[in-house]
Design a protein around this motif. Structure first.
Motif, mmCIF file in Angstrom:
data_model
loop_
_atom_site.group_PDB
_atom_site.id
_atom_site.type_symbol
_atom_site.label_atom_id
_atom_site.label_comp_id
_atom_site.label_asym_id
_atom_site.label_seq_id
_atom_site.Cartn_x
_atom_site.Cartn_y
_atom_site.Cartn_z
ATOM 1 N N GLY A 57 40.779 35.024 38.537
ATOM 2 C CA GLY A 57 41.516 36.041 39.271
ATOM 3 C C GLY A 57 42.518 36.790 38.417
ATOM 4 O O GLY A 57 43.186 36.209 37.559
ATOM 5 N N ASP A 60 44.181 33.275 38.189
ATOM 6 C CA ASP A 60 44.175 32.047 37.423
ATOM 7 C C ASP A 60 45.358 32.169 36.461
ATOM 8 O O ASP A 60 46.073 33.191 36.467
ATOM 9 C CB ASP A 60 42.835 31.788 36.729
ATOM 10 C CG ASP A 60 42.470 32.797 35.652
ATOM 11 O OD1 ASP A 60 43.292 33.664 35.285
ATOM 12 O OD2 ASP A 60 41.341 32.714 35.144
ATOM 13 N N GLY A 68 44.603 36.901 44.057
ATOM 14 C CA GLY A 68 44.372 35.587 43.476
ATOM 15 C C GLY A 68 44.383 35.663 41.959
ATOM 16 O O GLY A 68 43.797 36.569 41.369
ATOM 17 N N LYS A 89 43.031 31.670 42.059
ATOM 18 C CA LYS A 89 41.623 32.059 42.150
ATOM 19 C C LYS A 89 41.054 32.017 40.741
ATOM 20 O O LYS A 89 41.579 32.685 39.839
ATOM 21 C CB LYS A 89 41.481 33.456 42.742
ATOM 22 C CG LYS A 89 40.032 33.906 42.871
ATOM 23 C CD LYS A 89 39.940 35.290 43.483
ATOM 24 C CE LYS A 89 38.482 35.714 43.579
ATOM 25 N NZ LYS A 89 38.362 37.093 44.048
#
Length: 155
Positions: free
Chosen positions: A44, A51, A49, A41
């Protein structure tokens, strides 16, 4: 028969993703495994989520180490480490967008690193895989020797 193979494959994948052995799980292996399977995400920072930098910040926050939420910012921390001197807990950085450091993961040993991949979420890959070998830039050690020992001690 399909069900048997599905269960066997799931078990093999589960075992291949864990750092260390079932008999000696370390705080680092617990921290990186806590996010495995979470989706990618953008921006995120939670198991809903992540990243890439959100995931590394999540892992290190478990040890009261605050990392900036950007791979470039994380790359400014610590001490540079040569690829052949990596140890578990080092951050590994990649240039995946052609503009400088744009991806980060947590090295866990045996050539493996955990990261949040755009198309797969939190997974483990090998630094030697063609894609990651091609885009590898550098690694940084942000853990002191004492922090490293604490992260690697058996629970």
């Amino acid at each position: 028969m399909k069900k048997f193979f599905g269960i066997a494959l799931s078990l093999a994948l589960f075992c291949s993703v864990h750092v260390g052995s079932a008999f000696a799980e370390t705080p680092l292996s617990q921290a990186v495994n806590d996010g495995v399977g979470a989706p990618y995400k953008y921006s995120g920072t939670t198991k809903n989520g992540f990243d890439c930098s959100g995931y590394t910040a999540f892992v290190f926050a478990k040890f009261d180490i605050n990392l900036p939420h950007q791979s470039k910012g994380q790359a400014e921390l610590g001490t540079k480490v040569e690829k052949d001197e990596l140890r578990p807990g080092d951050l590994v950085f990649f240039k995946t967008d052609g503009v400088g450091i744009s991806h980060v993961g947590v090295y866990v040993g045996d050539g493996k690193f955990y990261h949040s991949a755009t198309n797969k979420g939190v997974v483990v890959n090998m630094l030697s895989e063609n894609y990651y070998a091609k885009y590898y830039v550098t690694a940084k050690r942000i853990l002191s020797d004492d922090q490293y020992e604490a992260m690697m001690s058996d629970n």
